[in-house]
Write a protein that holds these residues in place. Sequence first.
Motif, short mmCIF file in Angstrom:
data_model
loop_
_atom_site.label_atom_id
_atom_site.label_comp_id
_atom_site.label_asym_id
_atom_site.label_seq_id
_atom_site.Cartn_x
_atom_site.Cartn_y
_atom_site.Cartn_z
N ASP A 99 42.28 51.13 9.93
CA ASP A 99 42.39 52.53 10.31
C ASP A 99 43.16 53.31 9.23
N GLU A 127 44.56 65.97 6.70
CA GLU A 127 43.76 65.67 7.88
C GLU A 127 42.29 65.62 7.47
N LYS A 130 36.62 64.20 10.29
CA LYS A 130 36.24 62.98 11.00
C LYS A 130 35.01 62.32 10.40
N ILE A 175 37.30 53.94 16.65
CA ILE A 175 37.80 54.68 17.82
C ILE A 175 39.21 55.18 17.52
N SER A 176 40.02 54.27 16.95
CA SER A 176 41.39 54.63 16.62
C SER A 176 41.45 55.74 15.57
N TYR A 211 39.23 57.89 14.94
CA TYR A 211 38.67 59.11 15.51
C TYR A 211 39.72 59.88 16.31
N SER A 212 40.64 59.14 16.90
CA SER A 212 41.66 59.79 17.74
C SER A 212 42.77 60.41 16.90
N GLY A 213 42.78 60.16 15.59
CA GLY A 213 43.76 60.82 14.71
C GLY A 213 45.01 59.98 14.51
N SER A 226 48.25 60.63 14.77
CA SER A 226 49.41 60.65 15.66
C SER A 226 49.13 59.91 16.97
N LYS A 227 47.87 59.63 17.26
CA LYS A 227 47.59 58.82 18.45
C LYS A 227 47.29 57.39 18.06
N GLY A 228 46.11 57.17 17.44
CA GLY A 228 45.64 55.80 17.16
C GLY A 228 46.64 54.93 16.45
N TYR A 270 50.12 54.45 18.26
CA TYR A 270 50.13 53.50 19.39
C TYR A 270 49.96 52.07 18.89
#
Lengths: 186, 280
Positions: free
Chosen positions: A102, A118, A121, B219-220, B222-224, B226-228, B231
């Motif tokens: 990620d 940022e 996506k 998925i992680s 995609y959530s950005g 500060s979230k993926g 956590y």
Amino acid sequence: MFFWAWWIAWSPFVGIFIARVSKGRTIREFLSGVLLVPSIVSFIWMTTFGMAAIEKQKAGAKLAELPDPQMLFGVFDQFPLSLLMSIIAMMLIGTFFITSADSATFVLGMQTTYGSLEPAKRVKFAWGIAQSAIAAVLLYTGGLQALQNALISATFPFSIIMVLMVYSLYKALRKDKMELEVSKEE
Amino acid sequence: MWGAFAPKNLESITGNIKSYISIHFGWWYLLIVSVFVVFCLYMIFSPYGKIKLGKPGSKPDYSYSTWFAMLFSAGMGIGLVFYGAAAPINQFMKTPPTAEPGSTAALNDAMRITFFHYGVHAWGIYAIVALVLAYFKFRHDAPGLISATLKPIFGDKMDGPWGKLIDVIAVFATIVGVATTLGFGAAQINGGFTYLAGIEKQFWIQLVIIVIVTVLYMISAYSGLSKGIRYLSNANMWLAIALFGIMIVIGPTLYIVNSFVDTLGAYVEKITARKLTHFT
């Protein structure tokens, strides 16, 4: 030498990510945090699992004969609760794996959108698919070793770039400090 | 592409370049990593340490615990699980520098070398790259690219082909680094299956692992950030603490603590004595 080359090879990836999550820290806070805390944690971790392994090896377990990817599980096998530890270790590898991939997606996205904080996506999505495909192809063809050699070779010019980066920082900091002394903004 | 279709050919050529560099420039790597550590320490104690990686008055984005969890997950991650037991035991049994494999001297060397390889020198390398980027990005609004950090030296030349080349090297390093990490991860999960369920190492199993992980990290991602990643990094810490907690209790606790204290003492003594050649 090989070790240093590896850390240098990983430094654009890890360094860019660390930079991104460290916004707002002072230089002192940043360097003490990045240098000392992770080192101490690594030491504690390596001593715990390393000494557990070495003790069992000395007691007669043939751990050193296992291939590296199986070593940790071989060590657990020498202790009670080995199944529990193996399951936690598998989960940990899984979450570390997902975190690395990620953050790499993020770093690649950032590097290819003129340093955006940022990245869009769809850019991350494209890099995500690309990096997994590359990893799979390399695993299949056995080409990973060749690329790793190439990467290690590329650390040599990159190490010179790093020295220049340090000099560049020092130069900018001196200018910054002179301006600070004039304006007393902080 | 070349690497994918003619791996053996490329492997021998790049292997030769690699060994040439490691034989003739080993000293250079040792020198610069030591200089980086000294520079970091100087910056910590100098007045520059007060300068913020951000605009004056700005606050950090993440709490200390989340920040450390993220640093650690990005910097070591799989490597620590992969080599936690393997690095010390390989140094102890297979490649001690001078001592007899398996002897007490080899054990002390093994832990000392492991500390050296995973300690402040490794993190100093990451810290330098991250510090320079963060400083220019957050304080001077430069783009977050390696080339942008060299502008104070080379000026606008960095907008041209040389700057591009530097950024391309960084992207290349990231891709190969990640492919390596993914390869390690897949091999380690496969190794776990081999040990637990007798499933042998096979390409298609590693492929399935990569596909599953890809879906999860997309998925992680995609959530950005500060979230993926936030956590996940915290989950990493809790799982690592659980594993460590079990091992330190049921493992040879005293033996571990004694070794830790001894090795840390030897480590601090050696790096302050600047006798770096004692380590390699």
